[in-house]
Design a protein around this motif. Structure first.
Motif, mmCIF file in Angstrom:
data_model
loop_
_atom_site.group_PDB
_atom_site.id
_atom_site.type_symbol
_atom_site.label_atom_id
_atom_site.label_comp_id
_atom_site.label_asym_id
_atom_site.label_seq_id
_atom_site.Cartn_x
_atom_site.Cartn_y
_atom_site.Cartn_z
ATOM 1 N N SER A 45 -23.281 -12.724 73.994
ATOM 2 C CA SER A 45 -22.499 -12.205 73.195
ATOM 3 C C SER A 45 -22.881 -10.593 72.628
ATOM 4 C CB SER A 45 -22.202 -13.257 72.421
ATOM 5 O OG SER A 45 -23.629 -13.658 71.720
ATOM 6 N N ARG A 46 -24.354 -10.002 72.790
ATOM 7 C CA ARG A 46 -24.694 -9.174 71.622
ATOM 8 C C ARG A 46 -24.152 -7.502 72.114
ATOM 9 N NH1 ARG A 46 -31.388 -8.813 71.723
ATOM 10 N NH2 ARG A 46 -30.834 -10.655 71.232
ATOM 11 N N HIS A 57 -30.538 -10.705 64.513
ATOM 12 C CA HIS A 57 -30.409 -12.242 64.635
ATOM 13 C C HIS A 57 -28.902 -13.329 65.524
ATOM 14 C CE1 HIS A 57 -31.251 -15.589 62.441
ATOM 15 N NE2 HIS A 57 -30.557 -15.983 61.775
ATOM 16 N N GLY A 58 -28.039 -13.213 65.547
ATOM 17 C CA GLY A 58 -26.882 -13.814 66.244
ATOM 18 C C GLY A 58 -26.936 -14.923 65.967
ATOM 19 N N ILE A 59 -27.043 -15.532 64.843
ATOM 20 C CA ILE A 59 -26.761 -16.789 64.860
ATOM 21 C C ILE A 59 -25.004 -16.901 63.716
ATOM 22 C CG2 ILE A 59 -27.227 -19.230 63.787
ATOM 23 C CD1 ILE A 59 -30.183 -17.960 64.266
ATOM 24 N N ALA A 60 -24.791 -17.493 63.980
ATOM 25 C CA ALA A 60 -23.084 -18.033 62.573
ATOM 26 C C ALA A 60 -23.896 -19.359 62.205
ATOM 27 C CB ALA A 60 -22.076 -18.235 64.503
ATOM 28 N N TYR A 61 -23.736 -18.740 60.947
ATOM 29 C CA TYR A 61 -23.610 -19.823 59.739
ATOM 30 C C TYR A 61 -22.234 -20.239 59.294
ATOM 31 C CZ TYR A 61 -28.355 -18.326 59.564
ATOM 32 O OH TYR A 61 -29.555 -18.112 59.872
ATOM 33 N N GLY A 62 -21.958 -21.463 58.234
ATOM 34 C CA GLY A 62 -20.944 -21.894 57.480
ATOM 35 C C GLY A 62 -20.007 -22.414 58.942
ATOM 36 N N GLN A 66 -14.988 -21.186 58.358
ATOM 37 C CA GLN A 66 -15.140 -19.964 57.368
ATOM 38 C C GLN A 66 -17.032 -19.567 58.154
ATOM 39 O OE1 GLN A 66 -14.199 -19.005 54.680
ATOM 40 N NE2 GLN A 66 -13.095 -20.799 54.327
ATOM 41 N N ARG A 67 -17.331 -20.085 59.233
ATOM 42 C CA ARG A 67 -17.741 -19.664 59.991
ATOM 43 C C ARG A 67 -18.335 -18.155 60.456
ATOM 44 N NH1 ARG A 67 -21.086 -23.124 62.246
ATOM 45 N NH2 ARG A 67 -22.217 -21.488 63.704
ATOM 46 N N SER A 68 -19.353 -17.405 59.915
ATOM 47 C CA SER A 68 -19.254 -15.658 60.028
ATOM 48 C C SER A 68 -20.369 -15.549 60.889
ATOM 49 C CB SER A 68 -19.717 -15.519 58.827
ATOM 50 O OG SER A 68 -20.527 -15.617 57.976
ATOM 51 N N LEU A 69 -20.928 -14.855 61.599
ATOM 52 C CA LEU A 69 -21.814 -14.408 62.457
ATOM 53 C C LEU A 69 -23.354 -13.001 62.129
ATOM 54 C CD1 LEU A 69 -23.442 -15.003 65.680
ATOM 55 C CD2 LEU A 69 -21.979 -12.786 66.264
ATOM 56 N N LEU A 70 -23.838 -13.998 61.651
ATOM 57 C CA LEU A 70 -24.863 -12.952 60.998
ATOM 58 C C LEU A 70 -25.566 -11.684 62.043
ATOM 59 C CD1 LEU A 70 -26.364 -11.791 58.599
ATOM 60 C CD2 LEU A 70 -28.105 -13.843 58.845
ATOM 61 N N ILE A 71 -24.949 -10.391 62.140
ATOM 62 C CA ILE A 71 -25.569 -9.773 63.760
ATOM 63 C C ILE A 71 -27.122 -9.470 63.294
ATOM 64 C CG2 ILE A 71 -25.438 -8.175 65.308
ATOM 65 C CD1 ILE A 71 -23.385 -9.434 65.634
ATOM 66 N N CYS A 72 -27.688 -8.555 62.133
ATOM 67 C CA CYS A 72 -29.405 -7.966 62.348
ATOM 68 C C CYS A 72 -29.191 -8.575 60.291
ATOM 69 C CB CYS A 72 -29.674 -7.043 62.448
ATOM 70 S SG CYS A 72 -28.818 -5.977 61.530
ATOM 71 N N PHE A 74 -30.672 -6.221 58.390
ATOM 72 C CA PHE A 74 -29.590 -4.874 57.884
ATOM 73 C C PHE A 74 -28.816 -4.205 58.011
ATOM 74 C CE2 PHE A 74 -34.337 -3.970 59.951
ATOM 75 C CZ PHE A 74 -34.817 -3.010 58.518
ATOM 76 N N HIS A 75 -27.982 -5.020 59.337
ATOM 77 C CA HIS A 75 -26.051 -4.284 59.040
ATOM 78 C C HIS A 75 -25.465 -6.214 59.703
ATOM 79 C CE1 HIS A 75 -27.073 -0.347 59.233
ATOM 80 N NE2 HIS A 75 -28.175 -1.160 60.305
ATOM 81 N N PRO A 76 -25.338 -7.021 58.799
ATOM 82 C CA PRO A 76 -24.966 -8.638 58.843
ATOM 83 C C PRO A 76 -23.330 -8.369 59.952
ATOM 84 C CG PRO A 76 -25.424 -7.759 56.186
ATOM 85 C CD PRO A 76 -25.323 -6.560 56.695
ATOM 86 N N LEU A 77 -22.705 -6.930 59.951
ATOM 87 C CA LEU A 77 -21.292 -7.415 60.799
ATOM 88 C C LEU A 77 -22.234 -6.579 61.751
ATOM 89 C CD1 LEU A 77 -18.988 -7.465 58.438
ATOM 90 C CD2 LEU A 77 -19.466 -8.786 59.271
ATOM 91 N N GLY A 78 -22.947 -5.847 62.277
ATOM 92 C CA GLY A 78 -23.523 -5.080 63.485
ATOM 93 C C GLY A 78 -23.132 -4.134 62.749
#
Length: 91
Positions: A45-46, A57-62, A66-72, A74-78
């Protein structure tokens, strides 16, 4: 500790064991199907631009919707471009 609490714990442990066994059977079936269909490894999924980056990083929070994936960091949405300016390969 009362008897009802002990019965609840043993029933809960039984459900967890059966759930894990069911999950393991499904994973085994998927592995067999992938090998039969020629898939050597599961899809990642990367994002392509993040391949090999140590900042990924690639871990979903929430919870729930309301879950959102934190890519990295520097760029949270990729990164949407072709070459990320903060890309750093593994040392």
């Amino acid at each position: 500790m009362n008897a009802s609490h002990t019965h609840f714990q043993s029933a809960n442990a039984c459900f967890r064991r059966s759930d894990h066994a069911r999950w393991h059977r499904q994973q085994s079936k998927r592995h067999i199907l992938r090998s039969q269909l020629g898939f050597s490894k599961p899809e990642t999924s990367r994002p392509e631009v993040c391949e090999g980056c140590i900042h990924y990083h690639g871990i979903a929070y929430g919870y729930g919707d309301q879950r959102s994936l934190l890519i990295c960091g520097f760029h949270p949405l990729g990164w949407l471009g072709e070459l990320c300016p903060d890309w750093c390969g593994e040392p």
